[in-house]
Write an enzyme that holds these catalytic residues in place. Structure first.
Site, PDB file in Angstrom:
ATOM      1  N   LYS A 204      -1.389  -7.277  -7.823  1.00  0.00           N
ATOM      2  CA  LYS A 204      -1.617  -8.697  -7.396  1.00  0.00           C
ATOM      3  C   LYS A 204      -3.133  -8.726  -7.383  1.00  0.00           C
ATOM      4  CE  LYS A 204      -2.334  -9.157  -2.835  1.00  0.00           C
ATOM      5  NZ  LYS A 204      -3.633 -10.082  -2.798  1.00  0.00           N
TER       6      LYS A 204
ATOM      7  N   HIS B  86       0.864  -1.081  -0.133  1.00  0.00           N
ATOM      8  CA  HIS B  86       0.124  -0.014   0.010  1.00  0.00           C
ATOM      9  C   HIS B  86       1.101   1.194   0.026  1.00  0.00           C
ATOM     10  CE1 HIS B  86      -2.715  -2.976   2.086  1.00  0.00           C
ATOM     11  NE2 HIS B  86      -3.585  -2.468   1.249  1.00  0.00           N
TER      12      HIS B  86
ATOM     13  N   MET C  53       2.773  -9.522  -0.567  1.00  0.00           N
ATOM     14  CA  MET C  53       2.184  -8.785   0.554  1.00  0.00           C
ATOM     15  C   MET C  53       0.707  -8.688   0.592  1.00  0.00           C
ATOM     16  SD  MET C  53       4.850  -5.714   1.772  1.00  0.00           S
ATOM     17  CE  MET C  53       6.511  -6.090   1.888  1.00  0.00           C
ATOM     18  N   SER C  54      -0.094  -8.882   1.644  1.00  0.00           N
ATOM     19  CA  SER C  54      -1.404  -8.917   1.834  1.00  0.00           C
ATOM     20  C   SER C  54      -1.759  -8.595   3.131  1.00  0.00           C
ATOM     21  CB  SER C  54      -2.026 -10.189   1.141  1.00  0.00           C
ATOM     22  OG  SER C  54      -3.489 -10.428   1.572  1.00  0.00           O
TER      23      SER C  54
ATOM     24  N   ARG D  31      -4.407 -10.010   4.419  1.00  0.00           N
ATOM     25  CA  ARG D  31      -4.771 -11.268   4.817  1.00  0.00           C
ATOM     26  C   ARG D  31      -3.508 -12.188   5.620  1.00  0.00           C
ATOM     27  NH1 ARG D  31     -10.069 -12.196   2.926  1.00  0.00           N
ATOM     28  NH2 ARG D  31     -10.564 -10.593   1.358  1.00  0.00           N
TER      29      ARG D  31
END
Length: 285
Positions: A153, A37, A188-189, A191
């Site tokens: 992604k 982000h 990267m997430s 979650r």
């Protein structure tokens, strides 16, 4: 960094920016922010006078109530990260502010994105992209940015939002930013925060499979051979439950010719690891 909770205060700020001829970049998020982000924020800062980031866990795009309930919320940490990245404004609305008449999808004007909506993610998450379209279109009207930034992604989401912005003449440039990965390759997430320590250790297996598939394609193996290899080897790891693995055209996500790989393609995957659903892709253009 300013924080606005209502549409009226946000629009007042946006109107003042436009009166001053300042350009606005927009990064919509659901919070639980990470370096991916922040990469979007930094790119927006380079290309615009003002960067606005929204944090809103949108209920209309969740077809799984448990997933919505457990989505991580970390506002204090998010604010600190955004400030460090140079974000100018955070829009943090409530559900009631975004959906004053309620969030029942059947009562809200919706979207039909055609074929691109009903495959891959759309096939396993019915109604998901309609919910995405609803909230992003609302945010676009509220923020009125010149440019909006999305991570690749979520490739299918990016393509659908770009189609929506073009078809509905929003006049917003939709910019896709390459996936940011951990040192071990895991995409990267937000979650990822829900993975146990043991699950986190084996999660990079997803990236290792699609990376090897890409290598095999570059060595002129056919898509059919590579896909069969990928599915077979993924099923050997019993920690995961595979939803889909495919090689698709990057423009419309349709499966590629079994015997001929185009210049532009994507290897796409979704799999469950424990209680967490992970997605990833490798985009070749």
């Amino acid at each position: 960094m300013d924080v606005f909770n209502t549409v009226s205060t946000l629009k007042k700020f946006v109107n003042n920016c436009k009166f001053s001829k300042k350009t606005i970049g927009f990064v919509p998020t659901m919070g639980a922010l990470h370096e991916g982000h922040l990469t979007l924020i930094r790119q927006s800062n380079k290309e615009n006078d003002i960067t606005i980031c929204s944090i809103f866990v949108n209920p209309t795009q969740f077809n799984n109530a448990i997933d919505l309930k457990h989505y991580p919320v970390k506002h204090e940490e998010d604010f600190a990260l955004l400030e460090s990245a140079g974000c100018h404004v955070v829009f943090l609305p409530s559900v009631e502010e975004m959906y004053p008449k309620g969030v029942k999808q059947n009562d809200i004007c919706g979207f039909n994105f055609g074929e691109i909506e009903n495959q891959l993610e759309g096939a396993f998450r019915p109604g998901h992209f309609n919910g995405v379209g609803i909230v992003v279109s609302k945010l676009f009207h509220m923020v009125s940015p010149m440019k909006a930034y999305f991570g690749l992604k979520d490739l299918q989401q990016f393509l659908i939002i770009r189609k929506m912005a073009t078809d509905l003449s929003f006049g917003i440039e939709i910019i896709g930013v390459p996936t940011v990965r951990e040192n071990d390759g895991l995409a990267m997430s937000s979650r990822n925060l829900r993975l146990t320590k043991e699950e986190r250790a084996i999660a990079p297996f997803i990236f290792s499979i699609i990376s090897e598939m890409k290598e095999k394609i570059s060595n002129l193996e056919t898509p059919k051979e590579v896909l069969e290899w990928g599915i077979s080897n993924f099923h050997k790891n019993h920690s995961f439950h595979l939803e889909y693995l495919d090689i698709v055209n990057s423009s419309d996500l349709k499966p590629v010719n079994e015997n001929c790989t185009p210049k532009s393609y994507a290897i796409v995957i979704a799999a469950h690891l424990g209680k967490v659903r992970l997605i990833d892709n490798l985009l070749v253009e």
